[in-house]
Scaffold this active site. Structure first.
Site, PDB file in Angstrom:
ATOM      1  N   SER A  86      38.709 -14.356  -7.284  1.00 44.66           N
ATOM      2  CA  SER A  86      38.462 -15.617  -6.582  1.00 44.66           C
ATOM      3  C   SER A  86      39.779 -16.356  -6.332  1.00 44.66           C
ATOM      4  CB  SER A  86      37.455 -16.451  -7.369  1.00 44.66           C
ATOM      5  OG  SER A  86      36.970 -17.531  -6.610  1.00 44.66           O
ATOM      6  N   ASP A 200      27.842 -12.465  -1.261  1.00 43.59           N
ATOM      7  CA  ASP A 200      28.652 -13.585  -1.746  1.00 43.59           C
ATOM      8  C   ASP A 200      28.220 -14.886  -1.069  1.00 43.59           C
ATOM      9  OD1 ASP A 200      30.712 -15.403  -2.435  1.00 43.59           O
ATOM     10  OD2 ASP A 200      32.181 -13.789  -2.552  1.00 43.59           O
ATOM     11  N   HIS A 229      29.272 -13.536  -5.572  1.00 38.92           N
ATOM     12  CA  HIS A 229      30.711 -13.796  -5.650  1.00 38.92           C
ATOM     13  C   HIS A 229      31.302 -13.187  -6.925  1.00 38.92           C
ATOM     14  CE1 HIS A 229      34.414 -15.900  -4.744  1.00 38.92           C
ATOM     15  NE2 HIS A 229      34.414 -16.492  -5.927  1.00 38.92           N
TER      16      HIS A 229
END
Length: 249
Positions: A86, A200, A229
């Site tokens: 991320s 996601d 995600h």
């Protein structure tokens, strides 16, 4: 300023960089399989999160990257595989672009490009941080509105996210909200694997893995069907298999 880290296993080094607003505990499903595959695994808490120091300043990309560089150099790591998740992909990319110590790069669900959502989350963090984190960790693990993670594990991660510095939680989002990674991405020359959940709900595939893969010459993108995600946690077996196969090439 000190960074908390764990250093386990023997063999070629792998450094794991967690994303906002989590800690090194996010990587629990990866550590064992990597060590079993003959890797030395280093995972750490970014400043302000987990057990690392909580300074008032320094929640910008240059400082996050300097922290990573200092840790790698203090441990004498070379030829390492650098794995980001991320927003943690930001310093992974910048460090890989500038350092000769990185041999391979893995980017999980990269959140690299400036997103108005970062400013919304920062404002929410300043007003009601804990409810914001609760909602965020629903989205991290959701596919089409349904959670792909058991609730006890989500609550475990929420407790650690809530325990982070309130300043770090808010100010780290400024770096994401103003990010422009194009120059860093263009300078990455090491083999790069990008992994993202096809479902996601936090960073759309076209703004994440697809865009990043186009920007890094020779990189490859693999999507995990029906994964969110945080696919590294909810689909750990598939995620780990992809990473280990990539590292063994």
């Amino acid at each position: 300023m000190s960074l908390f880290y764990e250093d386990v296993g023997d063999g070629p080094p792998v450094v794991l960089v967690h994303g906002w607003p989590l800690s090194h505990r996010f990587w629990e499903p990866q550590i064992g399989p990597l060590v079993a595959a003959g890797r030395r695994v280093v995972c750490y808490d970014r400043r302000g999160f987990g057990c690392s120091s909580r300074p008032w300043h320094g929640y910008d990309l240059d400082t996050f990257t300097a922290d990573l560089a200092a840790l790698v150099e203090s441990l004498g790591l070379t030829g390492l595989a650098l794995v980001g998740f991320s927003t943690g992909c930001a310093e992974a990319v910048r460090y890989a672009a500038a350092s000769g110590r990185v041999a391979r790069l893995v980017l999980g669900s990269p959140a690299l490009f400036a997103d108005p959502l970062a400013h919304e989350l920062r404002a929410a963090s300043l007003r009601h941080r804990i409810p914001m984190l609760d909602d965020l960790l629903l989205r991290f693990f959701a596919v089409e509105g349904l959670s792909a993670l058991d609730e006890p594990t989500r609550q475990y991660l929420l407790r650690h996210a809530a325990d982070a510095s309130a300043t770090a939680t808010a100010e780290s989002l400024t770096a994401w909200g103003t990010a422009d990674p194009r120059a860093d991405l263009a300078r990455v020359t090491v083999p790069t694997l990008v992994i993202q959940g096809a479902g996601d709900a936090f960073v759309p595939l076209e703004d994440g893995g697809t865009r990043v893969t186009r920007a890094i010459a020779g990189s490859s993108l693999v999507t995990i069907p029906a994964a969110p995600h945080a696919a590294a946690l909810t689909h750990a077996e598939q995620w780990n298999e992809l990473v280990l196969e990539f590292l063994a090439r």
